[in-house]
Design a protein around this motif. Sequence first.
Motif, short mmCIF file in Angstrom:
data_model
loop_
_atom_site.label_atom_id
_atom_site.label_comp_id
_atom_site.label_asym_id
_atom_site.label_seq_id
_atom_site.Cartn_x
_atom_site.Cartn_y
_atom_site.Cartn_z
N GLY A 103 39.88 29.00 30.00
CA GLY A 103 39.07 28.38 30.26
C GLY A 103 39.75 27.14 29.59
N ALA A 104 39.15 26.31 28.61
CA ALA A 104 39.24 25.04 28.28
C ALA A 104 37.90 24.45 27.57
N GLY A 105 37.35 24.78 27.25
CA GLY A 105 36.44 24.90 26.36
C GLY A 105 36.20 24.43 25.09
N LEU A 106 37.52 23.47 24.30
CA LEU A 106 37.31 23.01 22.90
C LEU A 106 37.05 21.09 23.21
N PRO A 107 35.93 20.89 22.67
CA PRO A 107 35.28 19.54 23.53
C PRO A 107 36.96 17.86 22.87
N LEU A 108 36.73 17.35 23.76
CA LEU A 108 37.96 16.17 22.83
C LEU A 108 36.62 15.00 22.45
N PHE A 109 36.95 14.67 21.64
CA PHE A 109 36.25 13.51 20.26
C PHE A 109 36.80 12.20 21.05
N LEU A 110 35.78 10.53 20.78
CA LEU A 110 36.14 9.50 21.03
C LEU A 110 36.71 9.16 19.89
N ASN A 111 36.79 9.68 18.26
CA ASN A 111 37.38 9.45 17.34
C ASN A 111 37.25 8.03 17.10
N ASN A 142 31.31 39.55 24.42
CA ASN A 142 30.71 39.57 23.07
C ASN A 142 32.32 40.30 22.15
N ARG A 143 33.17 39.61 22.92
CA ARG A 143 34.93 40.11 22.75
C ARG A 143 35.32 39.09 22.43
N VAL A 144 35.68 38.35 21.18
CA VAL A 144 36.51 36.92 21.28
C VAL A 144 37.66 37.11 21.22
N THR A 157 38.70 45.69 33.30
CA THR A 157 37.76 45.68 32.46
C THR A 157 38.22 43.68 32.26
N ILE A 158 36.83 43.12 31.91
CA ILE A 158 36.78 41.66 31.44
C ILE A 158 36.40 41.58 30.74
N PHE A 159 37.04 40.72 29.66
CA PHE A 159 35.99 40.73 27.96
C PHE A 159 36.04 38.84 28.20
N GLU A 160 34.66 39.04 27.48
CA GLU A 160 33.86 37.37 27.94
C GLU A 160 33.57 37.26 26.14
N ALA A 161 33.92 35.95 25.86
CA ALA A 161 33.78 35.98 24.52
C ALA A 161 32.07 35.60 24.09
N LEU A 162 31.34 35.26 24.82
CA LEU A 162 30.28 34.80 24.97
C LEU A 162 29.24 36.00 25.45
N HIS A 163 27.88 35.85 25.22
CA HIS A 163 26.89 37.38 25.75
C HIS A 163 26.09 37.01 26.86
#
Length: 465
Positions: free
Chosen positions: A235-243, A210-212, A167-173
Amino acid sequence: MKDRIPRQKMSEQLPSERVKNFNEVPKGFSEETAILEAERCIQCKKPTCVEGCPVGIDIPGFIKAIKEKQYTDAIKIIKTTNSLPAVCGRVCPQETQCEERCVLKKKFEPVAIGSLERFAADWEREKQPLPKETFPSTKKKKIAIVGSGPAGLTAAGELRRKGYDVTIFEALHSPGGVLVYGIPEFRLPKAIVQYEIDQLTNMGVELVLNRVVGISETIDEIMDKGYSAVFIGSGAGLPLFLNIPGENLLGVYAANEYLTRANLMKAYRFPEYDTPIIKGKNVAVFGGGNVAMDSARTALRLGADKVSIVYRRSRAEMPAREEEIHHAEQEGINFELLSNPLKFIGDKDGRLCGVECQRMELGEPDASGRRSPVPIKGSEYILDIDLAIVSIGNAPNPIIQRTSPGIATTKKGTIVADPETMKTSKRGVFAGGDIVSGAATVILAMGAGRKAALAIDEYLTTGNW
């Protein structure tokens, strides 16, 4: 002589045409061209190209099948170790992996392995789909996969073939992870990703959308529901910013959000999908990787008059694939090289109207091997822009790590896993892909998924941890 056949090139949409649409840029090999390219392979006794492939495809084997017009055999050979051949044939950096190790490269151009893989996959999808594979559930153990990106999809396919219920649990739709939210249609059509995923669900892989995980349920709670092992491929879905000052102005996007709106939420199909997205006329993209190229080329197709890549090093240090840089240059993207942003400038309404940058020069190499950029005093200047897209990398989303006691992590928030087995510090839990390595390539994530599947099978068979 094989070495006298030049490397075959794919035909492409003309730059003047493709900037007006989201259709795929390279058109793929014809049958005649694919056979000609396959004839260049010298069928080495010790194929070093295979060593350069993270999933170990029998490269000489499938190329030989193409040469002999046995296209169904070719795709069967590829799918023995690669669940996503149409994807890999399009987005993998073959030039630094299998093709880099091609023996022909010592004197000539390497065999176009990626283009041939794409040909075989496209032939199967368009002309002779393989019959639906059904795999009986021979193992009385269930496995949970967190994330339906390349690592999770690969692990799921491998484990289903071994007879496990998966079973794969996916956060997105929508399934596919970075393949659908991050990579634009003109590089990887969504229908192709969906076809590859359909092959897995046809095999009996269950997909829960839709399961986070970490919010809807924790890793411990999943295991309490009867799953014998869990693979984390979130994965790595948290964006980095320039600050830098002004990063909260209206008109400043993280590349993740921008591409998700354009791709997954289908802003590229306006007016059929009226997804909110700022369509700037003067756009600047900050970064030099593939995601930066994807963002810049997307902005151009969404109607920008001018798009600039602002990068603090020179073109030679850009981490993007040469093909992607070349396509961006062909399409008229402006490269603002050796330039570093200092602050974003807003108007009286809080909307972005410019960015102050500073010229740079290259100093000594840093830990990455690239020469470090050094500011040039007094070289500040202003770029007039109304849309900024920050593309300087991503980090793992911390939700799973925060809700999973017993799973060791690094200072960067990645999960610690054995590089060969992908085992974490928590019994029964494995992890791989960008959640372990940080943002990397599709094929490296797939390689991790395959390693994990083999290790999970061994663990559940022997009970040894």
